[in-house]
Write a protein that holds these residues in place. Structure first.
Motif, short mmCIF file in Angstrom:
data_model
loop_
_atom_site.label_atom_id
_atom_site.label_comp_id
_atom_site.label_asym_id
_atom_site.label_seq_id
_atom_site.Cartn_x
_atom_site.Cartn_y
_atom_site.Cartn_z
N ALA A 99 42.56 3.65 36.38
CA ALA A 99 42.91 4.95 36.84
C ALA A 99 41.51 5.56 37.39
O ALA A 99 41.32 6.25 38.47
CB ALA A 99 43.54 5.71 35.99
N VAL A 100 40.48 5.40 36.51
CA VAL A 100 39.19 6.14 36.71
C VAL A 100 38.87 5.60 37.99
O VAL A 100 38.12 6.39 38.81
CB VAL A 100 38.12 5.94 35.51
CG1 VAL A 100 36.84 6.35 35.76
CG2 VAL A 100 38.70 6.50 34.33
N GLY A 101 38.41 4.46 38.12
CA GLY A 101 37.91 4.13 39.37
C GLY A 101 38.72 3.92 40.64
O GLY A 101 38.26 4.44 41.75
N TYR A 102 40.05 3.59 40.40
CA TYR A 102 40.90 3.54 41.58
C TYR A 102 41.21 4.85 42.31
O TYR A 102 41.22 4.75 43.44
CB TYR A 102 42.11 2.80 41.16
CG TYR A 102 42.16 1.32 41.29
CD1 TYR A 102 41.21 0.46 41.61
CD2 TYR A 102 43.10 0.53 40.33
CE1 TYR A 102 41.10 -0.92 41.59
CE2 TYR A 102 42.91 -0.76 40.27
CZ TYR A 102 42.02 -1.46 40.82
OH TYR A 102 41.95 -3.20 40.82
N ILE A 103 41.53 5.81 41.56
CA ILE A 103 41.77 7.21 42.22
C ILE A 103 40.66 7.46 43.15
O ILE A 103 40.98 7.88 44.37
CB ILE A 103 42.30 8.19 41.21
CG1 ILE A 103 43.78 7.92 40.40
CG2 ILE A 103 42.60 9.54 41.84
CD1 ILE A 103 43.99 8.44 39.21
N TRP A 104 39.58 7.39 42.52
CA TRP A 104 38.34 8.06 43.39
C TRP A 104 38.06 7.09 44.45
O TRP A 104 37.91 7.79 45.58
CB TRP A 104 37.10 8.04 42.25
CG TRP A 104 35.97 8.35 42.69
CD1 TRP A 104 34.80 7.73 43.39
CD2 TRP A 104 35.22 9.77 42.68
NE1 TRP A 104 33.61 8.30 43.60
CE2 TRP A 104 33.96 9.63 43.16
CE3 TRP A 104 35.69 10.92 42.01
CZ2 TRP A 104 33.26 10.86 43.24
CZ3 TRP A 104 34.87 11.92 42.15
CH2 TRP A 104 33.64 11.85 42.70
N ARG A 146 43.54 14.67 54.79
CA ARG A 146 42.24 14.77 54.32
C ARG A 146 42.58 15.80 53.19
O ARG A 146 41.89 15.95 52.25
CB ARG A 146 41.23 15.29 55.31
CG ARG A 146 39.88 15.49 54.69
CD ARG A 146 38.86 15.48 56.00
NE ARG A 146 38.84 16.91 56.46
CZ ARG A 146 37.83 17.28 57.54
NH1 ARG A 146 37.27 16.12 57.90
NH2 ARG A 146 37.93 18.48 58.06
N ALA A 147 43.27 16.99 53.44
CA ALA A 147 43.41 18.24 52.70
C ALA A 147 44.22 17.75 51.33
O ALA A 147 43.65 17.87 50.21
CB ALA A 147 44.15 19.14 53.33
N LEU A 148 45.09 16.95 51.48
CA LEU A 148 45.84 16.28 50.34
C LEU A 148 45.01 15.48 49.31
O LEU A 148 45.03 15.61 48.30
CB LEU A 148 47.29 15.64 50.86
CG LEU A 148 48.21 15.15 49.80
CD1 LEU A 148 48.37 16.24 48.69
CD2 LEU A 148 49.30 14.45 50.41
N SER A 149 44.36 14.76 50.16
CA SER A 149 43.25 13.74 49.37
C SER A 149 42.41 14.52 48.51
O SER A 149 42.11 14.19 47.35
CB SER A 149 42.69 12.87 50.25
OG SER A 149 43.73 11.78 50.87
N HIS A 150 41.66 15.62 49.26
CA HIS A 150 40.87 16.46 48.45
C HIS A 150 41.47 16.87 47.33
O HIS A 150 40.96 17.35 46.04
CB HIS A 150 40.13 17.38 49.20
CG HIS A 150 38.82 16.80 49.89
ND1 HIS A 150 39.02 16.73 51.45
CD2 HIS A 150 37.58 16.60 49.75
CE1 HIS A 150 37.64 15.96 51.88
NE2 HIS A 150 36.92 16.04 51.02
N PHE A 151 42.62 17.63 47.49
CA PHE A 151 43.50 18.37 46.53
C PHE A 151 43.77 17.33 45.24
O PHE A 151 43.61 17.80 44.12
CB PHE A 151 44.67 19.00 47.16
CG PHE A 151 45.56 19.69 46.24
CD1 PHE A 151 44.81 20.94 45.75
CD2 PHE A 151 46.92 19.64 45.87
CE1 PHE A 151 45.65 21.75 44.89
CE2 PHE A 151 47.42 20.17 45.28
CZ PHE A 151 47.22 21.31 44.58
N ASP A 152 44.04 16.31 45.72
CA ASP A 152 44.56 15.34 44.68
C ASP A 152 43.44 14.94 43.78
O ASP A 152 43.32 14.81 42.48
CB ASP A 152 45.16 14.20 45.24
CG ASP A 152 46.64 14.43 45.78
OD1 ASP A 152 47.13 15.26 45.32
OD2 ASP A 152 47.03 13.54 46.57
N LEU A 153 42.40 14.75 44.37
CA LEU A 153 40.98 14.38 43.73
C LEU A 153 40.59 15.61 42.70
O LEU A 153 40.22 15.15 41.58
CB LEU A 153 39.99 14.22 44.48
CG LEU A 153 40.00 12.51 45.42
CD1 LEU A 153 39.01 12.63 46.59
CD2 LEU A 153 39.31 11.51 44.29
N CYS A 154 40.72 16.69 43.15
CA CYS A 154 40.39 17.77 42.67
C CYS A 154 41.40 18.06 41.33
O CYS A 154 40.69 18.56 40.06
CB CYS A 154 40.47 19.12 43.30
SG CYS A 154 39.15 20.42 42.85
#
Length: 475
Positions: A99-104, A146-154
Motif C-alpha cells: 500500500a505505501v509504495g503502490y498507491i503513491w 487528475r483531480a480524482l487522483s490528487h484527491f485520493d492521494l491527499c
C-alpha cells in the motif's frame, strides 16, 4: 527500484509504451509521446491507458486500504498481500511492494498520463480544428482523472482538510506538468491541493458542456459534479456540497429492489452508477478474491453487522452467513452472481454513485442546521433500503447529533467495502474503535493521530530532495 516522482514522464501512455524502470532514460520515449499526440487516435488510446492506470492504483491497494485500516472489516488471513501492516497501523516507509509504495506510485503515474493529454491537446486542436469537440471531451476526462487522483492521494498521505483551521498542513505534491529529472517536487498544503482539484473539476465541467455521459466507465459532467460534491463535503463547504449534490440528484436515479444487488453481482454498470472503473480484460481479480465467500481475506466485522437492525434491509442481501462459523458473516458485494466465463469475469470498483449524493446533501444540510431537509434525504435512503415510502420513516428531525449519527450509520451500511470507511472516520474527527471480533492488536486509535495517514515512501524521500515525510510514521 526508487519511486522517483519526477520520472513519471517516462511512464506515460501505458497502452503504447512499455513500462520502464524508474531510472531508465530512453530518448525514443521523448519522441514517441509527441508522435502519439499527433493524431486523434493517439488521444483516444492515451485516455484509455489513463483509466487503466487508475484501475491499477485502485486495485493495487487504494480501494482496500480505507477498509482494512478502518473498523468494519476483520482480517482472517495474514501474509503478503493482506495489508496487515495497514490493519495494525504499522506501515513501513520502506514498503514499496504494498500500500505505501503502490498507491503513491500508481496514482502519480495516472496523473502523469493525464498531464500528457493536457499538455499536447491545445496544439493538436489548433492544427486539427475538426477534432476539437472530441479532443476537448478527452481533455475534460483527463482533468477529472487528475483531480480524482490528487484527491485520493491527499486522503491517503495527508490529514483531512479540517485537521487545521485553515488547511495549512501538508498535503501532497500538485503535479500539473511532468517535471524533468533534476526538478525537485515539494508537497503543497492541503488548501492548495484542494484548490487545484476544484479548479480542474470546474474546468472539466466547462469542457464537457452539455454532452451526455457515454457510460459510467467514462468520466462525464455528472461524474465531475458528483466528485465536486464529495470534495466540498470533505472541505466542509456546505453550500457548494448542497449545490453540486442537488445537481447530480436531479439527473440520477437510485437502484431499488433487485436492481440494488444487480449493480454489484450481475456484471452490469448499475442504474445509479455515476463513475466506476472497468475490470474488463484486466488480470487483477483482487477485489473478488479478498472478499470471496470461499476462502476470503477480509470478512465483515461485528461493528458493521450490528448496524443492521432490520432484517428487511435490502443491503443484507449482499451478506451471507459463514458456513464455517454461523455467528459470522461474509460479504457478497464483490461476488459475481450470474453465469460467466473466464473471459468476462471482472470486478469494477464503484467510485461514485447516486446514493452518496443523498448522504452528502444530508450531511451538508446538517452542517447548515437545515435539519428538516437533512432528515428528508436520510429518509429517502432508509426507505429505499427497507422497501418503504420516505413518509413511513420516523426520524427525530430536530436533533442534529442523532441525525449526524444516523448519517454515519447509513454511510457505513451503504458504502461498506467501497473504499470509504477510514476516510469517513477521520474527516468527521472520530476515533477509530474496533469491535470484539477484531484480531488486530490495534483496537483503538484516538483522533487526532499521526497514524491516520500512510508514510511517504522512503524511496521518494531518498530521491526527491524537496520531499518531507509525515510525522511519526516516517520516523
Amino acid at each position: 527500484m526508487k519511486l522517483k516522482l519526477y520520472i513519471f514522464l517516462l511512464l506515460a501512455l501505458p497502452a503504447l509504451i512499455s513500462c520502464k524502470k524508474y531510472f531508465e532514460v530512453d530518448n525514443s520515449d521523448r519522441q514517441t509521446i509527441p508522435n502519439t499526440f499527433s493524431t486523434i487516435e493517439g488521444f483516444r488510446a492515451s485516455i484509455n491507458g489513463t483509466y487503466a492506470k487508475m484501475y491499477n492504483y485502485y486495485l493495487n491497494s487504494f480501494y482496500l486500504y480505507p477498509e482494512v485500516a478502518g473498523n468494519m472489516v476483520d482480517l482472517v488471513k495474514t501474509g503478503n498481500g493482506t495489508m496487515k501492516p495497514q490493519h495494525d497501523f504499522l506501515s513501513d516507509p520502506e514498503e514499496e511492494v504494498g500500500a505505501v509504495g503502490y498507491i503513491w506510485r500508481y496514482a502519480f503515474e495516472t496523473i502523469a498520463n493525464a498531464n500528457n493529454i493536457l499538455e499536447y491537446a491545445p496544439a493538436f486542436i489548433e492544427k486539427n480544428p475538426a477534432s476539437k469537440a472530441e479532443t476537448e471531451l478527452i481533455q475534460a476526462q483527463a482533468l477529472f482523472v487528475r483531480a480524482l487522483s490528487h484527491f485520493d492521494l491527499c486522503r491517503v498521505y495527508a490529514q483531512p482538510y479540517n485537521y487545521t483551521a485553515d488547511a495549512s498542513h501538508l498535503g501532497v505534491p500538485v503535479v500539473l506538468i511532468n517535471p524533468a529529472p533534476e526538478d525537485p517536487v515539494a508537497r503543497q498544503t492541503v488548501k492548495v491541493v484542494y484548490a487545484q482539484i476544484i479548479k480542474d473539476l470546474k474546468d472539466a465541467e466547462t469542457l464537457f458542456g452539455n454532452s451526455a455521459a457515454a457510460n459510467p466507465y467514462v468520466a462525464s459532467k455528472k461524474a465531475v459534479q458528483a466528485l465536486l460534491a464529495r470534495v466540498y463535503l470533505y472541505a466542509e463547504d456546505w453550500d457548494n456540497a448542497i449545490t453540486y449534490s442537488t445537481e447530480v440528484i436531479n439527473n440520477s436515479v437510485l437502484a431499488y429492489k433487485e436492481q440494488y444487488s444487480a449493480m454489484f453481482n450481475n456484471l452490469i454498470p448499475g442504474v445509479e452508477a455515476i463513475f466506476r472503473l472497468s475490470g474488463q480484460d484486466k488480470t487483477d481479480k483482487r477485489l473478488g478474491r479478498v472478499y470471496a465467500v470461499n476462502d476470503p481475506t477480509y470478512v465483515p466485522a461485528d461493528t458493521l453487522m450490528k448496524l443492521f437492525n432490520d432484517p428487511s434491509d435490502i443491503r443484507l442481501g449482499l451478506f451471507q452467513a459463514n458456513p464455517a462459523n454461523p455467528a459470522r458473516y461474509l460479504t457478497r458485494k464483490w461476488t459475481i452472481g450470474v453465469t460467466y466465463t473466464p473471459n468476462n469475469e471482472r470486478y469494477d470498483p464503484m467510485v461514485l454513485r447516486a446514493s452518496e449524493m443523498y448522504l452528502i446533501r444530508a450531511e451538508a444540510y446538517a452542517g447548515k442546521n437545515r435539519l428538516t431537509d437533512c432528515a428528508a434525504d436520510l429518509k429517502i435512503i432508509i426507505a429505499r433500503a427497507l422497501d418503504k415510502q420516505p413518509a413511513d420513516i420516523i426520524l427525530e428531525s430536530d436533533n442534529k447529533e442523532l441525525l449526524l449519527k444516523r448519517i454515519a450509520t447509513e454511510r457505513a451500511k451503504e458504502f461498506c467495502f467501497e473504499g470509504h470507511n477510514l476516510f469517513d472516520i477521520v474527516r468527521t474527527k472520530k476515533s477509530l474503535v474496533r469491535g470484539v471480533t477484531t484480531t488486530s492488536a490495534t483496537k483503538t486509535v484516538n483522533y487526532p493521530s499521526d497514524y491516520f495517514v500512510l508514510p511517504i515512501p522512503q524511496s521518494e524521500m531518498d530521491a526527491n530532495a524537496a520531499m518531507v515525510g509525515n510525522p511519526t510514521v516516517n520516523n
